[in-house]
Design a protein around this motif. Structure first.
Motif, PDB file in Angstrom:
ATOM      1  N   THR A   2      11.696  12.177 -30.593  1.00 13.38           N
ATOM      2  CA  THR A   2      11.913  12.641 -31.884  1.00 13.38           C
ATOM      3  C   THR A   2      12.470  11.589 -32.828  1.00 13.38           C
ATOM      4  OG1 THR A   2      12.698  14.964 -30.925  1.00 13.38           O
ATOM      5  CG2 THR A   2      13.034  14.387 -33.285  1.00 13.38           C
ATOM      6  N   GLU A   5      16.640  20.335 -42.511  1.00 16.52           N
ATOM      7  CA  GLU A   5      15.906  19.627 -41.873  1.00 16.52           C
ATOM      8  C   GLU A   5      14.602  20.408 -41.267  1.00 16.52           C
ATOM      9  OE1 GLU A   5      15.900  17.287 -37.454  1.00 16.52           O
ATOM     10  OE2 GLU A   5      17.532  18.643 -38.025  1.00 16.52           O
ATOM     11  N   LEU A  18      13.398  10.591 -37.235  1.00 18.08           N
ATOM     12  CA  LEU A  18      13.511  10.775 -38.616  1.00 18.08           C
ATOM     13  C   LEU A  18      12.525  10.393 -39.367  1.00 18.08           C
ATOM     14  CD1 LEU A  18      17.383   9.738 -39.186  1.00 18.08           C
ATOM     15  CD2 LEU A  18      16.321  12.243 -38.715  1.00 18.08           C
ATOM     16  N   ALA A  72      11.997  15.625 -39.683  1.00 18.67           N
ATOM     17  CA  ALA A  72      11.568  14.612 -38.659  1.00 18.67           C
ATOM     18  C   ALA A  72      10.250  15.012 -38.141  1.00 18.67           C
ATOM     19  CB  ALA A  72      12.921  14.826 -37.650  1.00 18.67           C
TER      20      ALA A  72
END
Length: 227
Positions: A88, A132, A90, A57
């Protein structure tokens, strides 16, 4: 006279290990859960771990000419709270440039664009349970998106509230335990540190990001068994 201890450069490093087996144990709407078995060295015992496979992200700390930062308040269901965050999104569009993705998310979630971009920080948000990787940008030279061109937000994003907050007030909110979003906390504190050098220490927006999964090399020493 005793010698001064040597200063060791503090830097994370790539450390691929022998991967023996990988399988998908859960397929979700947004991300999957993997189960992988690996060894720490050639003669080591096998270890099995389950983790979220995440596309990565980008997040954006927008700052205006008064050094106010843009925070957004959004509901997050897993923690049952409205959190003050930063925009924010992805990285779930194949081949999309990281900065382009950040610019898109800033316009969609906060109705602003920016003409100056720098890398503020790179993070793993929960490396014990998720792959992530997050890159946070500092976006300056902001301009509002015209009303007729603004993105129509849905679901939780439809409730987003915007607030321009003096940087020091945002720092105080982090240190006072009033901001809990990891991306917002890291961004605000990193910006406060960067301000001391007039933001001259920040990396260019197109700096390499080898920690993002798309930049990883292959695992050494096969074969890898896939269930």
């Amino acid at each position: 006279m005793e010698e001064e201890p040597r200063t060791t450069a503090v830097a994370d490093r790539q450390s691929p290990r022998r991967l023996l087996e990988t399988s998908t144990v859960f397929e979700g709407k947004v991300w999957d859960v993997l189960r992988e078995t690996f060894t720490l060295n050639d003669n080591g015992e096998s270890i099995t771990r389950e983790f979220i496979q995440h596309p990565g992200a980008v997040a954006i700390l927008a700052m205006d000419e008064k050094e106010r930062v843009l925070l957004i308040r959004q509901y997050r269901h897993p923690v049952r709270m409205d959190l003050w965050e930063i925009p924010t999104g992805l990285l779930d569009m194949d081949g999309e440039d990281f900065v382009d993705a950040a610019a898109r998310e800033l316009a969609e979630e906060a109705d602003v664009t920016a003409d100056t971009w720098h890398v503020l920080a790179d993070l793993f948000l929960s490396p014990g349970s998720s792959s992530e990787a997050l890159r946070i940008y500092l976006a300056q030279g902001v301009t509002e998106v015209p009303h007729e061109e603004r993105h129509t937000r849905t679901h939780e994003e439809a409730e987003i509230e915007l607030a321009w907050v003096p940087l020091q007030d945002a720092v105080d909110a982090v240190l006072g335990g009033r901001i809990h979003s990891p991306s917002a906390a890291a961004a605000v504190l990193a910006a406060a540190a960067a301000k001391l050098a007039g933001y001259s220490s920040l990396r260019p927006a197109d700096s390499p990001w080898p920690e993002h999964p798309s930049q990883h090399g292959t695992w050494p020493s096969g074969p890898v068994l896939r269930a």
